[in-house]
Scaffold this active site. Structure first.
Site, short mmCIF file in Angstrom:
data_model
loop_
_atom_site.label_atom_id
_atom_site.label_comp_id
_atom_site.label_asym_id
_atom_site.label_seq_id
_atom_site.Cartn_x
_atom_site.Cartn_y
_atom_site.Cartn_z
N ARG A 223 0.85 -1.20 0.00
CA ARG A 223 0.00 0.00 0.00
C ARG A 223 0.88 1.24 0.00
O ARG A 223 2.01 1.21 0.42
CB ARG A 223 -0.91 0.02 1.24
CG ARG A 223 -2.06 -0.98 1.15
CD ARG A 223 -2.95 -0.88 2.38
NE ARG A 223 -3.57 0.42 2.50
CZ ARG A 223 -3.48 1.21 3.55
NH1 ARG A 223 -2.81 0.85 4.61
NH2 ARG A 223 -4.10 2.38 3.57
N LYS B 172 2.99 -7.06 12.22
CA LYS B 172 2.22 -7.35 11.00
C LYS B 172 2.55 -8.74 10.47
O LYS B 172 3.72 -9.10 10.32
CB LYS B 172 2.56 -6.29 9.96
CG LYS B 172 1.78 -6.40 8.67
CD LYS B 172 1.78 -5.07 7.94
CE LYS B 172 1.29 -5.18 6.53
NZ LYS B 172 1.13 -3.88 5.89
N ARG C 10 -1.33 5.13 12.98
CA ARG C 10 -0.32 4.69 13.96
C ARG C 10 -0.87 4.88 15.36
O ARG C 10 -1.64 5.80 15.60
CB ARG C 10 0.94 5.56 13.86
CG ARG C 10 1.64 5.52 12.53
CD ARG C 10 3.13 5.19 12.71
NE ARG C 10 3.79 5.09 11.42
CZ ARG C 10 3.78 4.03 10.64
NH1 ARG C 10 3.17 2.94 11.04
NH2 ARG C 10 4.37 4.02 9.47
C1 BTN Z 1 0.48 -3.79 2.34
O1 BTN Z 1 1.25 -2.84 2.10
O2 BTN Z 1 0.19 -4.10 3.49
C2 BTN Z 1 -0.13 -4.57 1.21
C3 BTN Z 1 0.74 -5.70 0.78
C4 BTN Z 1 0.15 -6.55 -0.32
C5 BTN Z 1 1.13 -7.54 -0.86
C6 BTN Z 1 0.50 -8.51 -1.81
S1 BTN Z 1 1.55 -9.87 -2.19
C7 BTN Z 1 0.45 -10.38 -3.43
C8 BTN Z 1 -0.03 -9.13 -4.14
N1 BTN Z 1 0.90 -8.75 -5.17
C9 BTN Z 1 1.49 -7.57 -4.92
O3 BTN Z 1 2.34 -7.03 -5.65
N2 BTN Z 1 1.05 -7.10 -3.76
C10 BTN Z 1 0.06 -7.96 -3.16
#
Ligand code: BTN
Length: 318
Positions: free
Chosen positions: A114, A179, A313
């Site tokens: 994100r 996380k 946060r």
């Molecule tokens: C975050 O920042 O918390 C979101 C992370 C999401 C990661 C997943 S892995 C599968 C899918 N492909 C990506 O490139 N991102 C999501």
């Protein structure tokens, strides 16, 4: 190379001769493939004269046949290495493949998080899972959808034995403040009309504690359970829970899942700082509303916030 890795994934010693015989190649060819696996996939092998080779850390590779056989909800494919499973699903949609579909990968070279962040995605250790679903008639509540995905993910983790999962708005899954999984939802098409939604899920599964490049407290399923985790079993549990919760969400809306989400909410009642770029709002978390927006008490007055670029946060004094 993947065939060789399948023989070595148990973390036991295998002689070059036996590996070569199994694959129908020479010992020199086995050695060459091992060097490529180290250079290209970041894997490490112990080589002991007289005993052979063994993976430094055992793996459970994804098995497309057993995933396909175990998942009745949508077609599922496994790719070895990809930039991002979300990007791959978007490309497949663009090329005319239709939702629903799932793409998983052993490794992502440009995993997306994100707010433009990178998602650390080493080979063979975690789950990188992207599901495309078709939404007819416009997407009214993307926020609600991504919260529901968090709930499905938390339930899947609970079912494989991870206790104390909690949801951080909008959709991180935490265990004791660290996380364990994240979600990135992307849209293809017109959100006001029929569109495809790509739900990308990353779960830290067997990633060792010394993994680099993660700038926040994190944990993994294996750290929680104290053993090597079967990523195929977790992927199937995740699929079952996504199918169940998304069906409820699409039929009855987020409001039907609001109480369940709040029962799993990590920061209910806590003092937080909500940020968008360099703008901040400090307040106390009241929960979420029927569309999935965050409810904060700010200077004694309730305000509601939504949007994918927001970050939350805990405040030090909470
Ligand atoms: C975050 O920042 O918390 C979101 C992370 C999401 C990661 C997943 S892995 C599968 C899918 N492909 C990506 O490139 N991102 C999501």
């Amino acid at each position: 190379m993947l065939q060789l890795l399948r023989l070595l994934q148990d973390g036991q010693f295998h002689s070059g001769e036996a590996l070569g015989a199994e694959l129908g190649v020479s010992r020199a060819a086995v050695w060459k493939q091992l060097q490529s696996l180290e250079a290209e996939r970041g894997l490490r092998f112990h080589k002991v004269r007289g005993r052979g080779y063994r993976l430094e850390m055992p793996l459970v590779l994804l098995d497309e046949a057993s995933l396909a056989a175990g998942c009745q909800h949508w077609p599922i494919s496994v790719v070895e290495v990809v930039d991002s499973t979300n990007a791959e699903v978007l490309r497949r949609l663009q090329a005319g493949q239709s939702a629903p579909m799932v793409v998983t990968a052993e490794q992502q070279t440009a995993g997306r998080g994100r707010r433009g962040r990178q998602w650390v995605s080493p080979f063979g250790q975690n789950l990188y899972y992207s599901l495309a679903i078709r939404i007819e008639g416009g997407l009214r509540q993307l926020e609600g959808l991504s919260l529901v995905v968090g709930l499905a993910l938390a339930k899947a983790l609970q079912q494989v034995g991870v206790q104390q999962t909690a949801l951080k708005w909008p959709n991180d899954v935490l265990v004791e403040g660290a996380k364990i999984a994240g979600i990135l939802v992307e849209i293809a098409g017109d959100p006001a009309d029929a569109c495809d939604v790509v739900i990308g899920i990353g779960v830290n599964v067997n990633m060792p504690a010394e993994a680099e490049g993660i700038d926040q407290a994190w944990t993994s399923v294996s750290a929680q359970l104290g053993c090597l985790v079967d990523r195929n079993a977790l992927a199937l549990k995740l699929g079952d829970n996504l199918a169940h919760y998304l069906e409820r969400y699409l039929q009855q809306g987020f409001s039907s899942l609001l109480d369940e989400w709040q029962d799993n909410h990590a920061w209910q009642g806590r003092s937080v700082r909500l940020s968008a770029g360099d703008r901040h709002v400090d307040g106390r978390v009241l929960g979420v509303n029927a569309s999935g927006a965050l409810r904060l008490e700010v200077d004694g007055v309730e305000q509601q916030f939504s949007g994918g670029e927001l970050s939350l946060r805990l405040r030090d004094d909470s």
